[in-house]
Design a protein around this motif. Sequence first.
Motif, PDB file in Angstrom:
ATOM      1  N   MET A  31       5.672  42.500 -35.417  1.00  0.00           N
ATOM      2  CA  MET A  31       5.452  41.845 -34.137  1.00  0.00           C
ATOM      3  C   MET A  31       4.482  40.668 -34.304  1.00  0.00           C
ATOM      4  O   MET A  31       3.523  40.746 -35.066  1.00  0.00           O
ATOM      5  N   PHE A  33       2.396  37.707 -31.683  1.00  0.00           N
ATOM      6  CA  PHE A  33       2.013  37.463 -30.300  1.00  0.00           C
ATOM      7  C   PHE A  33       1.217  36.161 -30.211  1.00  0.00           C
ATOM      8  O   PHE A  33       0.594  35.725 -31.177  1.00  0.00           O
ATOM      9  N   TYR A  35      -1.813  34.373 -27.711  1.00  0.00           N
ATOM     10  CA  TYR A  35      -2.828  34.594 -26.693  1.00  0.00           C
ATOM     11  C   TYR A  35      -3.481  33.266 -26.327  1.00  0.00           C
ATOM     12  O   TYR A  35      -3.508  32.319 -27.111  1.00  0.00           O
ATOM     13  N   GLN A  37      -7.248  31.876 -24.914  1.00  0.00           N
ATOM     14  CA  GLN A  37      -8.646  32.203 -24.646  1.00  0.00           C
ATOM     15  C   GLN A  37      -9.261  31.027 -23.912  1.00  0.00           C
ATOM     16  O   GLN A  37      -9.561  29.992 -24.500  1.00  0.00           O
ATOM     17  N   SER A  42     -12.100  34.844 -21.382  1.00  0.00           N
ATOM     18  CA  SER A  42     -11.011  35.800 -21.171  1.00  0.00           C
ATOM     19  C   SER A  42      -9.917  35.549 -22.196  1.00  0.00           C
ATOM     20  O   SER A  42      -9.655  34.420 -22.587  1.00  0.00           O
ATOM     21  N   LEU A  43      -9.312  36.613 -22.653  1.00  0.00           N
ATOM     22  CA  LEU A  43      -8.286  36.574 -23.690  1.00  0.00           C
ATOM     23  C   LEU A  43      -7.009  37.142 -23.079  1.00  0.00           C
ATOM     24  O   LEU A  43      -6.920  38.331 -22.804  1.00  0.00           O
ATOM     25  N   LEU A  45      -2.753  37.587 -22.968  1.00  0.00           N
ATOM     26  CA  LEU A  45      -1.496  37.591 -23.716  1.00  0.00           C
ATOM     27  C   LEU A  45      -0.501  36.669 -23.027  1.00  0.00           C
ATOM     28  O   LEU A  45      -0.231  36.838 -21.836  1.00  0.00           O
ATOM     29  N   GLU A  58       4.681  37.226 -20.572  1.00  0.00           N
ATOM     30  CA  GLU A  58       3.892  37.995 -19.619  1.00  0.00           C
ATOM     31  C   GLU A  58       3.944  37.291 -18.265  1.00  0.00           C
ATOM     32  O   GLU A  58       4.282  36.110 -18.158  1.00  0.00           O
ATOM     33  N   ASN A  96       1.021  42.402 -35.695  1.00  0.00           N
ATOM     34  CA  ASN A  96       0.768  43.796 -36.065  1.00  0.00           C
ATOM     35  C   ASN A  96       2.074  44.509 -36.346  1.00  0.00           C
ATOM     36  O   ASN A  96       3.145  43.905 -36.342  1.00  0.00           O
ATOM     37  N   GLY A  98       3.459  46.808 -34.563  1.00  0.00           N
ATOM     38  CA  GLY A  98       4.284  47.042 -33.389  1.00  0.00           C
ATOM     39  C   GLY A  98       4.334  48.468 -32.881  1.00  0.00           C
ATOM     40  O   GLY A  98       5.199  48.803 -32.081  1.00  0.00           O
ATOM     41  N   LEU A 100       2.236  51.923 -31.016  1.00  0.00           N
ATOM     42  CA  LEU A 100       1.242  52.148 -29.971  1.00  0.00           C
ATOM     43  C   LEU A 100      -0.182  52.204 -30.516  1.00  0.00           C
ATOM     44  O   LEU A 100      -1.141  51.935 -29.800  1.00  0.00           O
ATOM     45  N   ALA A 104      -4.287  44.822 -34.113  1.00  0.00           N
ATOM     46  CA  ALA A 104      -3.706  43.516 -34.357  1.00  0.00           C
ATOM     47  C   ALA A 104      -4.646  42.676 -35.206  1.00  0.00           C
ATOM     48  O   ALA A 104      -5.860  42.875 -35.203  1.00  0.00           O
TER      49      ALA A 104
ATOM     50  N   TYR B  36     -13.039  44.535 -30.376  1.00  0.00           N
ATOM     51  CA  TYR B  36     -12.976  43.412 -31.286  1.00  0.00           C
ATOM     52  C   TYR B  36     -14.250  42.581 -31.133  1.00  0.00           C
ATOM     53  O   TYR B  36     -14.869  42.557 -30.062  1.00  0.00           O
ATOM     54  N   PHE B  89     -14.953  42.056 -27.308  1.00  0.00           N
ATOM     55  CA  PHE B  89     -13.801  42.269 -26.436  1.00  0.00           C
ATOM     56  C   PHE B  89     -13.346  43.718 -26.522  1.00  0.00           C
ATOM     57  O   PHE B  89     -13.120  44.237 -27.623  1.00  0.00           O
ATOM     58  N   SER B  94      -0.549  48.841 -25.942  1.00  0.00           N
ATOM     59  CA  SER B  94       0.592  49.057 -25.072  1.00  0.00           C
ATOM     60  C   SER B  94       1.836  49.144 -25.947  1.00  0.00           C
ATOM     61  O   SER B  94       1.756  49.128 -27.173  1.00  0.00           O
ATOM     62  N   LEU B  96       5.160  48.359 -28.020  1.00  0.00           N
ATOM     63  CA  LEU B  96       5.550  47.305 -28.965  1.00  0.00           C
ATOM     64  C   LEU B  96       4.352  46.591 -29.575  1.00  0.00           C
ATOM     65  O   LEU B  96       4.473  45.452 -30.015  1.00  0.00           O
ATOM     66  N   GLY B  97       3.218  47.251 -29.588  1.00  0.00           N
ATOM     67  CA  GLY B  97       2.056  46.692 -30.257  1.00  0.00           C
ATOM     68  C   GLY B  97       1.272  45.674 -29.474  1.00  0.00           C
ATOM     69  O   GLY B  97       0.323  45.068 -29.994  1.00  0.00           O
ATOM     70  N   LEU B  99      -1.502  44.112 -27.134  1.00  0.00           N
ATOM     71  CA  LEU B  99      -2.878  44.463 -26.792  1.00  0.00           C
ATOM     72  C   LEU B  99      -3.304  43.659 -25.580  1.00  0.00           C
ATOM     73  O   LEU B  99      -3.009  42.461 -25.478  1.00  0.00           O
ATOM     74  N   GLY B 102     -10.225  42.841 -22.074  1.00  0.00           N
ATOM     75  CA  GLY B 102     -11.151  42.489 -21.020  1.00  0.00           C
ATOM     76  C   GLY B 102     -11.626  41.064 -21.189  1.00  0.00           C
ATOM     77  O   GLY B 102     -11.175  40.335 -22.089  1.00  0.00           O
ATOM     78  N   ARG B 103     -12.562  40.661 -20.347  1.00  0.00           N
ATOM     79  CA  ARG B 103     -12.999  39.268 -20.307  1.00  0.00           C
ATOM     80  C   ARG B 103     -13.931  38.880 -21.437  1.00  0.00           C
ATOM     81  O   ARG B 103     -14.228  37.710 -21.614  1.00  0.00           O
TER      82      ARG B 103
END
Lengths: 115, 111
Positions: A31, A33, A35, A37, A42-43, A45, A58, A96, A98, A100, A104, B36, B89, B94, B96-97, B99, B102-103
Amino acid sequence: SAVISQKPSRDICQRGTSLTIQCQVDSQVTMMFWYRQQPGQSLTLIATANQGSEATYESGFVIDKFPISRPNLTFSTLTVSNMSPEDSSIYLCSANAGTLYTEAFFGQGTRLTVV
Amino acid sequence: GDSVTQMEGPVTLSEEAFLTINCTYTATGYPSLFWYVQYPGEGLQLLLKATKADDKGSNKGFEATYRKETTSFHLEKGSVQVSDSAVYFCGRGSTLGRLYFGRGTQLTVWP
């Protein structure tokens, strides 16, 4: 673990233009992704980059604004289209296995400033 | 919906002080939980994780315990150092990997 490289590391762009960010992983990963920031830390997805199919976005993010490619198991690109100053952020690539329970790994990020 | 709520920063401490950064989550089921750290000028690094209830993650003197009854994963360290200054952080896993985070909490430790 995986080592993730992003290019460019930073850029200053004019509003209305587009920027493509590249992400290269040193090993095959299930997987990938993207993101964002934003200032204030705040981070968020943006999307899951799916190999061989369209990315999964998302809520609040759309393909026209953030087209994503993933042609193979080690590489992905994110394009920030028709940029405005509100798009100024750090964009991070992640990967990662992928499942649960897996953590990552992150790239160093691309610091984008739109003027 | 599912989310992660993290203590607002910034947090400023003297060296050797005790640190707590609160983190709570909402989710269906029991997700994996992560902390993290982002040191100045660097990318995100995994600090510790826990994958099931009552698990304790630990690393570099930091600890966090997965509390399902309070849906919390608070980060603690008994004696902080100047080198711990960073942004922290809290995140949850969730399907399919993916993540979700938080802020972030900015920690500054003074000598």
